[in-house]
Design a protein around this motif. Structure first.
Motif, PDB file in Angstrom:
ATOM      1  N   HIS A   6       0.802  -1.213   0.000  1.00 14.23           N
ATOM      2  CA  HIS A   6       0.000   0.000   0.000  1.00 14.23           C
ATOM      3  C   HIS A   6       0.838   1.268   0.000  1.00 14.23           C
ATOM      4  O   HIS A   6       0.302   2.359  -0.092  1.00 14.23           O
ATOM      5  N   ASP A   7       2.169   1.123   0.112  1.00 15.69           N
ATOM      6  CA  ASP A   7       3.053   2.297   0.095  1.00 15.69           C
ATOM      7  C   ASP A   7       3.248   2.763  -1.338  1.00 15.69           C
ATOM      8  O   ASP A   7       3.990   2.172  -2.108  1.00 15.69           O
ATOM      9  N   THR A   8       2.559   3.796  -1.711  1.00 15.98           N
ATOM     10  CA  THR A   8       2.739   4.370  -3.035  1.00 15.98           C
ATOM     11  C   THR A   8       3.094   5.836  -2.887  1.00 15.98           C
ATOM     12  O   THR A   8       2.642   6.509  -1.962  1.00 15.98           O
ATOM     13  N   LEU A   9       3.900   6.307  -3.795  1.00 18.69           N
ATOM     14  CA  LEU A   9       4.332   7.693  -3.763  1.00 18.69           C
ATOM     15  C   LEU A   9       3.465   8.487  -4.725  1.00 18.69           C
ATOM     16  O   LEU A   9       3.406   8.196  -5.921  1.00 18.69           O
ATOM     17  N   LEU A  10       2.778   9.473  -4.196  1.00 15.73           N
ATOM     18  CA  LEU A  10       1.951  10.329  -5.032  1.00 15.73           C
ATOM     19  C   LEU A  10       2.801  11.493  -5.519  1.00 15.73           C
ATOM     20  O   LEU A  10       3.472  12.159  -4.733  1.00 15.73           O
ATOM     21  N   LYS A  11       2.772  11.731  -6.823  1.00 12.55           N
ATOM     22  CA  LYS A  11       3.575  12.806  -7.394  1.00 12.55           C
ATOM     23  C   LYS A  11       2.662  13.965  -7.769  1.00 12.55           C
ATOM     24  O   LYS A  11       1.680  13.789  -8.475  1.00 12.55           O
ATOM     25  N   ASP A  12       3.029  15.132  -7.293  1.00 12.71           N
ATOM     26  CA  ASP A  12       2.293  16.348  -7.632  1.00 12.71           C
ATOM     27  C   ASP A  12       2.895  16.918  -8.920  1.00 12.71           C
ATOM     28  O   ASP A  12       4.095  17.202  -8.975  1.00 12.71           O
TER      29      ASP A  12
END
Length: 79
Positions: A6-12
């Motif tokens: 569930h560890d995902t990196l959200l990129k802005d």
């Protein structure tokens, strides 16, 4: 951390664009009326002031060892 899959990196997208522009400033930099004073100050004025103070204070202080003999002389006497 520790969340498994569930560890995902959200990129802005705005942050990604800012990072890209910051890393590629050389592509977009131009000398104009706005950037010229900064270039002159950092390229000429700051080095000139540094040189002036360095030459004005040259020779005013003496740096001497605290011992009476230099470390090389003391080392040579031990052998």
């Amino acid at each position: 951390m520790g969340g498994g899959h569930h560890d995902t990196l959200l990129k802005d997208p705005a942050i990604e664009e800012w990072v890209w522009m910051r890393q590629n400033t050389h592509r977009y930099f131009k000398v104009n009326r706005r950037t010229a004073p900064t270039l002159i100050a950092m390229g000429l004025v700051v080095p000139a002031i540094t040189f002036y103070f360095a030459s004005a204070t040259q020779g005013l202080t003496t740096i001497e060892p605290k011992t009476k003999k230099a470390w090389a002389e003391a080392y040579a006497e031990r052998k």
